[in-house]
Scaffold this motif. Sequence first.
Motif, PDB file in Angstrom:
ATOM      1  N   THR A 168       0.824  -1.202   0.000  1.00 14.40           N
ATOM      2  CA  THR A 168       0.000   0.000   0.000  1.00 14.40           C
ATOM      3  C   THR A 168       0.864   1.260   0.000  1.00 14.40           C
ATOM      4  O   THR A 168       0.609   2.194  -0.768  1.00 14.40           O
ATOM      5  N   ILE A 169       1.878   1.282   0.836  1.00 10.64           N
ATOM      6  CA  ILE A 169       2.774   2.434   0.887  1.00 10.64           C
ATOM      7  C   ILE A 169       3.492   2.602  -0.453  1.00 10.64           C
ATOM      8  O   ILE A 169       3.584   3.712  -0.982  1.00 10.64           O
ATOM      9  N   GLY A 170       3.981   1.522  -1.004  1.00 12.80           N
ATOM     10  CA  GLY A 170       4.668   1.586  -2.290  1.00 12.80           C
ATOM     11  C   GLY A 170       3.757   2.009  -3.418  1.00 12.80           C
ATOM     12  O   GLY A 170       4.167   2.765  -4.307  1.00 12.80           O
ATOM     13  N   TYR A 171       2.533   1.552  -3.401  1.00 16.60           N
ATOM     14  CA  TYR A 171       1.585   1.903  -4.459  1.00 16.60           C
ATOM     15  C   TYR A 171       1.191   3.377  -4.368  1.00 16.60           C
ATOM     16  O   TYR A 171       1.020   4.043  -5.385  1.00 16.60           O
ATOM     17  N   ILE A 172       1.058   3.889  -3.153  1.00 16.30           N
ATOM     18  CA  ILE A 172       0.720   5.307  -2.973  1.00 16.30           C
ATOM     19  C   ILE A 172       1.898   6.188  -3.383  1.00 16.30           C
ATOM     20  O   ILE A 172       1.711   7.241  -4.009  1.00 16.30           O
ATOM     21  N   MET A 173       3.113   5.767  -3.068  1.00 12.78           N
ATOM     22  CA  MET A 173       4.299   6.562  -3.379  1.00 12.78           C
ATOM     23  C   MET A 173       4.714   6.448  -4.847  1.00 12.78           C
ATOM     24  O   MET A 173       5.563   7.218  -5.306  1.00 12.78           O
ATOM     25  N   ASP A 174       4.138   5.515  -5.579  1.00 13.18           N
ATOM     26  CA  ASP A 174       4.500   5.306  -6.975  1.00 13.18           C
ATOM     27  C   ASP A 174       4.168   6.550  -7.798  1.00 13.18           C
ATOM     28  O   ASP A 174       3.085   7.087  -7.707  1.00 13.18           O
ATOM     29  N   GLY A 175       5.110   6.965  -8.626  1.00 11.59           N
ATOM     30  CA  GLY A 175       4.925   8.182  -9.401  1.00 11.59           C
ATOM     31  C   GLY A 175       4.527   7.937 -10.842  1.00 11.59           C
ATOM     32  O   GLY A 175       4.620   8.834 -11.672  1.00 11.59           O
ATOM     33  N   VAL A 207      -5.153  -5.281 -10.714  1.00 10.65           N
ATOM     34  CA  VAL A 207      -4.222  -6.336 -11.116  1.00 10.65           C
ATOM     35  C   VAL A 207      -2.806  -5.971 -10.704  1.00 10.65           C
ATOM     36  O   VAL A 207      -2.065  -6.806 -10.180  1.00 10.65           O
ATOM     37  N   GLU A 208      -2.414  -4.725 -10.919  1.00  7.18           N
ATOM     38  CA  GLU A 208      -1.083  -4.281 -10.535  1.00  7.18           C
ATOM     39  C   GLU A 208      -0.891  -4.384  -9.029  1.00  7.18           C
ATOM     40  O   GLU A 208       0.145  -4.851  -8.549  1.00  7.18           O
ATOM     41  N   PHE A 209      -1.901  -3.974  -8.246  1.00  3.24           N
ATOM     42  CA  PHE A 209      -1.804  -4.039  -6.795  1.00  3.24           C
ATOM     43  C   PHE A 209      -1.686  -5.487  -6.324  1.00  3.24           C
ATOM     44  O   PHE A 209      -0.862  -5.805  -5.463  1.00  3.24           O
ATOM     45  N   ILE A 210      -2.499  -6.372  -6.884  1.00  2.00           N
ATOM     46  CA  ILE A 210      -2.472  -7.779  -6.471  1.00  2.00           C
ATOM     47  C   ILE A 210      -1.143  -8.436  -6.830  1.00  2.00           C
ATOM     48  O   ILE A 210      -0.589  -9.201  -6.036  1.00  2.00           O
ATOM     49  N   LEU A 211      -0.618  -8.131  -7.997  1.00  2.00           N
ATOM     50  CA  LEU A 211       0.669  -8.709  -8.386  1.00  2.00           C
ATOM     51  C   LEU A 211       1.807  -8.199  -7.505  1.00  2.00           C
ATOM     52  O   LEU A 211       2.676  -8.976  -7.103  1.00  2.00           O
ATOM     53  N   ILE A 212       1.804  -6.914  -7.203  1.00  2.00           N
ATOM     54  CA  ILE A 212       2.825  -6.371  -6.307  1.00  2.00           C
ATOM     55  C   ILE A 212       2.689  -7.001  -4.919  1.00  2.00           C
ATOM     56  O   ILE A 212       3.686  -7.360  -4.284  1.00  2.00           O
TER      57      ILE A 212
END
Length: 66
Positions: free
Chosen positions: A17-24, A36-41
């Motif tokens: 969650t932190i990585g997905y929020i910080m993703d630019g 799909v991207e969140f589940i794979l990560i």
Amino acid sequence: MKNRILNILAIAFVITTIGYIMDGDVVKPTMVMRFVEFILIFGIISILTSIIYFGVNFAKRSFIKA
């Protein structure tokens, strides 16, 4: 054992969650692609966290026995 796996999944979820929020990256056009991207990560992070956690525990037990 069940409690350990739940802890690993909780840690992986927080890191994801932190990585997905910080993703630019530019926002994906569809909502399905975001999920799909969140589940794979999440899957990758949970597998890596499990390998590290169980590897460290195995090494620790091996050194204690030796």
